[in-house]
Structures are given as C-alpha cells and as structure tokens.
Scaffold this motif. Sequence first.
Motif, mmCIF file in Angstrom:
data_model
loop_
_atom_site.group_PDB
_atom_site.id
_atom_site.type_symbol
_atom_site.label_atom_id
_atom_site.label_comp_id
_atom_site.label_asym_id
_atom_site.label_seq_id
_atom_site.Cartn_x
_atom_site.Cartn_y
_atom_site.Cartn_z
ATOM 1 N N LEU A 46 4.550 1.455 -0.262
ATOM 2 C CA LEU A 46 5.021 1.455 -1.653
ATOM 3 C C LEU A 46 4.762 2.804 -2.325
ATOM 4 N N SER A 47 3.640 3.434 -2.025
ATOM 5 C CA SER A 47 3.359 4.763 -2.572
ATOM 6 C C SER A 47 4.378 5.778 -2.062
ATOM 7 N N PHE A 48 4.784 5.628 -0.826
ATOM 8 C CA PHE A 48 5.801 6.513 -0.258
ATOM 9 C C PHE A 48 7.163 6.269 -0.917
ATOM 10 N N LYS A 49 7.497 4.991 -1.118
ATOM 11 C CA LYS A 49 8.795 4.655 -1.726
ATOM 12 C C LYS A 49 8.894 5.112 -3.176
ATOM 13 N N TYR A 50 7.771 5.092 -3.893
ATOM 14 C CA TYR A 50 7.757 5.453 -5.311
ATOM 15 C C TYR A 50 6.787 6.621 -5.514
ATOM 16 N N ASN A 102 -3.075 12.522 -16.134
ATOM 17 C CA ASN A 102 -4.514 12.743 -16.354
ATOM 18 C C ASN A 102 -5.329 11.930 -15.352
ATOM 19 N N GLY A 103 -6.157 12.604 -14.600
ATOM 20 C CA GLY A 103 -7.038 11.905 -13.662
ATOM 21 C C GLY A 103 -6.385 11.505 -12.357
ATOM 22 N N THR A 104 -5.184 11.992 -12.093
ATOM 23 C CA THR A 104 -4.506 11.662 -10.842
ATOM 24 C C THR A 104 -5.110 12.476 -9.703
ATOM 25 N N ILE A 105 -5.451 11.796 -8.626
ATOM 26 C CA ILE A 105 -5.952 12.469 -7.426
ATOM 27 C C ILE A 105 -5.171 11.954 -6.223
ATOM 28 N N GLU A 106 -5.213 12.721 -5.151
ATOM 29 C CA GLU A 106 -4.641 12.247 -3.889
ATOM 30 C C GLU A 106 -5.803 11.789 -3.033
ATOM 31 N N LEU A 107 -5.665 10.601 -2.473
ATOM 32 C CA LEU A 107 -6.757 9.981 -1.731
ATOM 33 C C LEU A 107 -6.236 9.529 -0.372
ATOM 34 N N ASP A 108 -7.076 9.646 0.634
ATOM 35 C CA ASP A 108 -6.711 9.140 1.952
ATOM 36 C C ASP A 108 -6.967 7.638 1.967
ATOM 37 N N TYR A 109 -5.912 6.874 2.195
ATOM 38 C CA TYR A 109 -6.020 5.415 2.240
ATOM 39 C C TYR A 109 -5.560 4.958 3.616
ATOM 40 N N GLN A 110 -6.495 4.615 4.476
ATOM 41 C CA GLN A 110 -6.230 4.140 5.827
ATOM 42 C C GLN A 110 -5.305 5.096 6.588
ATOM 43 N N GLY A 111 -5.545 6.396 6.403
ATOM 44 C CA GLY A 111 -4.778 7.402 7.131
ATOM 45 C C GLY A 111 -3.523 7.889 6.429
ATOM 46 N N TYR A 112 -3.269 7.398 5.228
ATOM 47 C CA TYR A 112 -2.081 7.791 4.463
ATOM 48 C C TYR A 112 -2.518 8.312 3.098
#
Length: 179
Positions: A46-50, A102-112
């Motif tokens: 879903l993160s990839f789609k949006y 504001n406060g947006t970060i990129e996080l590794d979630y199960q390899g994605y």
Amino acid sequence: MYNQAECIEKFGSKYNINKLMEEGKLYRVDRGVYSEKQFVPELAVLSFKYPKAVVTMRNAFYIHGLTDVIPAEYDFATDRDAAKIPDKRVKQYFYPKEILTNGTIELDYQGYTIKIYDKERMLVELIRYKSKLPFDYYKEVILNYRRILPTLDIRKIEDYAAASPKSEMIMETLQLEVL
C-alpha cells in the motif's frame, strides 16, 4: 516492487511478465503491483501504491512499538486536497499541506521502505485524535510514551504541536499527561 509500466520497461513486454510469473520469478502482489518476492507485507504494498501518503495513527503506533494492538486497517495521511484512496483496506486522514510532511521519516519495514511519522509527531497526533480513540487504547499509548520520554526530542514535539491545529489544547495536554 514495480508497477506495470516499470515491469514492461524492465522485462520488455506483458508476454515476458506473464512468462516470469509462470516460472515463479515474478509475482503479482496486488492490482498493478509486481515483486520478485512472493510474500510482501500488505503495508509495504500500500505504501508503494500510494507514495505520497504517510503511515500514521494506529499503524505508526504499532510499528514504533507503542502498542501491541495490530490494526485492522491501514491508516494513511494525505494532503487535504488529495483524492480519496479507493482501497477499502485504507483509512485516510486528510491534513493541511503545511503540516503533512512535518515529522515524516523513511523507515525500513520488513525489508521495504515506507514513509511514516516519527514518534514525536505521533505523540502530537495521539493528542489531536484523543477523543476519536478508545480510552483504553489511548491510555496504553500514553503510558508507553511516558516510558520512552527520555529518548524523545521535546523541542520537536513542541514544534509539531505549535504548527498543528488546536496547538494550545495539544500543549496543555502534553504538560498534563506526558511531560
């Protein structure tokens, strides 16, 4: 992960895509989303789609380890002017453009990689949406915030609170319930 256009660009044609899928080298993990891995977490898909949406609320609390309640749906924040996400699995929160990132970060979630709000921003969101959350859930997350308070950046929290709607109420609640 790839969308259909990226798949065609990488693999040449729909025929090649179908052939790779038959061979088990490529998988369709959602409508219009392909992966070379068979199992991809739904949140990552879903993160990839949006890509302009940011993971928020219950999913963010769960991912940050502030609750053990697994959310039934996926919470995403988008610009107030964004179109409604047509996916029934998604609960969409509309934020003003000025505070969306504001406060947006990129996080590794199960390899994605996913876009998610940091813990400090999520504390502000918790207080903003206090009346819309079950009382027990709110209390659990607040208690966990108190537990990790020494690791949080108080200045960031104050900045996020000041930029948010209802900033006075947020600051007052922070003083009374968390700090």
